[in-house]
Design a protein around this motif. Structure first.
Motif, PDB file in Angstrom:
ATOM      1  N   THR A 163     -45.374 -21.625  33.404  1.00  0.00           N
ATOM      2  CA  THR A 163     -44.617 -20.766  34.307  1.00  0.00           C
ATOM      3  C   THR A 163     -43.129 -21.018  34.075  1.00  0.00           C
ATOM      4  O   THR A 163     -42.745 -22.016  33.458  1.00  0.00           O
ATOM      5  CB  THR A 163     -44.963 -21.059  35.776  1.00  0.00           C
ATOM      6  N   GLU A 164     -42.302 -20.140  34.594  1.00  0.00           N
ATOM      7  CA  GLU A 164     -40.851 -20.326  34.462  1.00  0.00           C
ATOM      8  C   GLU A 164     -40.401 -21.626  35.126  1.00  0.00           C
ATOM      9  O   GLU A 164     -39.560 -22.339  34.596  1.00  0.00           O
ATOM     10  CB  GLU A 164     -40.099 -19.130  35.066  1.00  0.00           C
ATOM     11  N   LYS A 165     -40.993 -21.917  36.275  1.00  0.00           N
ATOM     12  CA  LYS A 165     -40.655 -23.154  36.989  1.00  0.00           C
ATOM     13  C   LYS A 165     -41.029 -24.380  36.144  1.00  0.00           C
ATOM     14  O   LYS A 165     -40.287 -25.348  36.086  1.00  0.00           O
ATOM     15  CB  LYS A 165     -41.384 -23.194  38.333  1.00  0.00           C
ATOM     16  N   GLN A 166     -42.192 -24.339  35.497  1.00  0.00           N
ATOM     17  CA  GLN A 166     -42.628 -25.456  34.658  1.00  0.00           C
ATOM     18  C   GLN A 166     -41.712 -25.593  33.432  1.00  0.00           C
ATOM     19  O   GLN A 166     -41.426 -26.704  33.005  1.00  0.00           O
ATOM     20  CB  GLN A 166     -44.077 -25.264  34.223  1.00  0.00           C
ATOM     21  N   LYS A 167     -41.280 -24.483  32.889  1.00  0.00           N
ATOM     22  CA  LYS A 167     -40.381 -24.521  31.728  1.00  0.00           C
ATOM     23  C   LYS A 167     -39.037 -25.143  32.117  1.00  0.00           C
ATOM     24  O   LYS A 167     -38.458 -25.896  31.334  1.00  0.00           O
ATOM     25  CB  LYS A 167     -40.143 -23.112  31.183  1.00  0.00           C
ATOM     26  N   ALA A 168     -38.564 -24.836  33.307  1.00  0.00           N
ATOM     27  CA  ALA A 168     -37.264 -25.338  33.779  1.00  0.00           C
ATOM     28  C   ALA A 168     -37.317 -26.820  34.103  1.00  0.00           C
ATOM     29  O   ALA A 168     -36.327 -27.535  33.964  1.00  0.00           O
ATOM     30  CB  ALA A 168     -36.816 -24.570  35.000  1.00  0.00           C
ATOM     31  N   GLY A 169     -38.481 -27.290  34.536  1.00  0.00           N
ATOM     32  CA  GLY A 169     -38.599 -28.686  34.989  1.00  0.00           C
ATOM     33  C   GLY A 169     -38.855 -29.560  33.862  1.00  0.00           C
ATOM     34  O   GLY A 169     -38.473 -30.537  33.447  1.00  0.00           O
TER      35      GLY A 169
END
Length: 120
Positions: free
Chosen positions: A114-120
């Protein structure tokens, strides 16, 4: 006379030792503040925990089934059977064996982050 001298010396020294210990011991509030600060420091170093979505778990369960590592239902829940299958998969693929669906395992399985996982 000697035992009286020892008793008198102890009577004078013991209260001083007790006062010194009490003065150096942190209060309950200080201890709580120190624990909270230590927890925040650890969390800051580690970052937020990585969490797989229900859909990612389902996809992983399908892949594990195809490889014969998982025989349970595709539920999207990281149950003990799924974790055991993940450990087998991670071992076979030369990944860090955690039994969790972490970033490294998702990427190896070619499951999109997910975008959130990519950012973290």
């Amino acid at each position: 006379m000697r035992s009286l001298t020892i008793a008198l010396a102890l009577a004078l020294v013991l209260p001083v030792i007790a006062l010194a210990q009490a003065a150096s011991a942190p209060t309950a509030g200080q201890t709580q503040n120190q624990n909270a600060a230590a927890s925040k420091a650890v969390a800051k170093r580690r970052g937020a925990p990585f969490r797989a979505t229900k859909e990612q778990v389902k996809q992983a369960q399908e892949i594990l089934k195809q490889r014969g590592l998982y025989t349970g239902e595709v539920t999207g829940r990281l149950d003990p059977a799924t974790r055991a299958a993940l450990r087998k998969y991670q071992q076979a693929e030369g990944l860090r064996v955690t039994g969790t669906l972490n970033r490294e395992t998702l990427e190896k399985m070619k499951i999109a982050l997910t975008e959130k996982q990519k950012a973290g």
